[in-house]
Design a protein around this motif. Sequence first.
Motif, PDB file in Angstrom:
ATOM      1  N   PHE A 178      33.413  33.507  48.975  1.00  0.00           N
ATOM      2  CA  PHE A 178      33.477  32.715  47.753  1.00  0.00           C
ATOM      3  C   PHE A 178      34.795  32.926  47.024  1.00  0.00           C
ATOM      4  N   LEU A 179      35.153  31.895  46.256  1.00  0.00           N
ATOM      5  CA  LEU A 179      36.304  31.915  45.363  1.00  0.00           C
ATOM      6  C   LEU A 179      35.780  31.841  43.948  1.00  0.00           C
ATOM      7  N   ASN A 180      36.265  32.701  43.061  1.00  0.00           N
ATOM      8  CA  ASN A 180      35.696  32.797  41.718  1.00  0.00           C
ATOM      9  C   ASN A 180      36.800  32.802  40.656  1.00  0.00           C
ATOM     10  N   LEU A 181      36.544  32.102  39.553  1.00  0.00           N
ATOM     11  CA  LEU A 181      37.422  32.122  38.390  1.00  0.00           C
ATOM     12  C   LEU A 181      36.620  32.606  37.195  1.00  0.00           C
ATOM     13  N   SER A 182      37.086  33.671  36.542  1.00  0.00           N
ATOM     14  CA  SER A 182      36.373  34.262  35.413  1.00  0.00           C
ATOM     15  C   SER A 182      37.276  34.336  34.194  1.00  0.00           C
ATOM     16  N   LEU A 183      36.675  34.149  33.039  1.00  0.00           N
ATOM     17  CA  LEU A 183      37.352  34.340  31.753  1.00  0.00           C
ATOM     18  C   LEU A 183      36.578  35.394  30.989  1.00  0.00           C
TER      19      LEU A 183
END
Length: 225
Positions: A178-183
């Motif tokens: 998986f590819l994940n973007l978090s803030l």
Amino acid sequence: MKKSLLFLLVCVSWTVAGYAQEMSETRNRNVRDDGFARWQYRLQGGYVRRIARISDQVAPGTQDYLKKMKSGYTFGGDIHYFVSEPLGFGVKYTHNGYQYTEADFKDKIRMNYFALSGLNRLILRSEDEVLLGVNVGYQSYRDQLAASGAELAITGGTLGAGVEIGYAFRLSPGTKAFLNLSLLSGTITKVNVETGGRKETVKLDKDEFEGLGRLELTLGLRFGK
């Protein structure tokens, strides 16, 4: 800036969720159904970028060094228990590292985030998944500086919160990449300063607050159907 990024990521998450829901052929199942794995484990690592603004009052030379300290690495993992096929609850851990070295000067920052997490997974016809999550927990902060043989340690902690969006694709029946973007966000308002064997607690003025807001872009493996 942090509020704008948070709003943008939430909007993107809802848009992707709506699209994925239309594409999904799965139906919500309750906890008595045996058609899905209840436990999901994830490991991930990648790039992190701090987004807190640097004060205009900081000298230009120091601003350059602080800008270089904005980029770093991150790694971590989480465990979730799914009460239905889409909805899971669990815990997560994230570590961030930043470092700058020049001549006899070295600055090393380490941050650890321990959080409770909620995760929604939307399974597509291809069996790929869109992952949407929120989390809240404790954020620790440690800054170690060394210059000309002298050392200084600054530590603190605060409440942190975050949102994330990711996409997972199947590698095997029980494994997905998986590819994940978090803030993530958080602000240090009080620190402990240690130097030369002495310790002192310092309450920061508003214009001295240490912003921990950051964006994380990671790749990882997810285990469990």
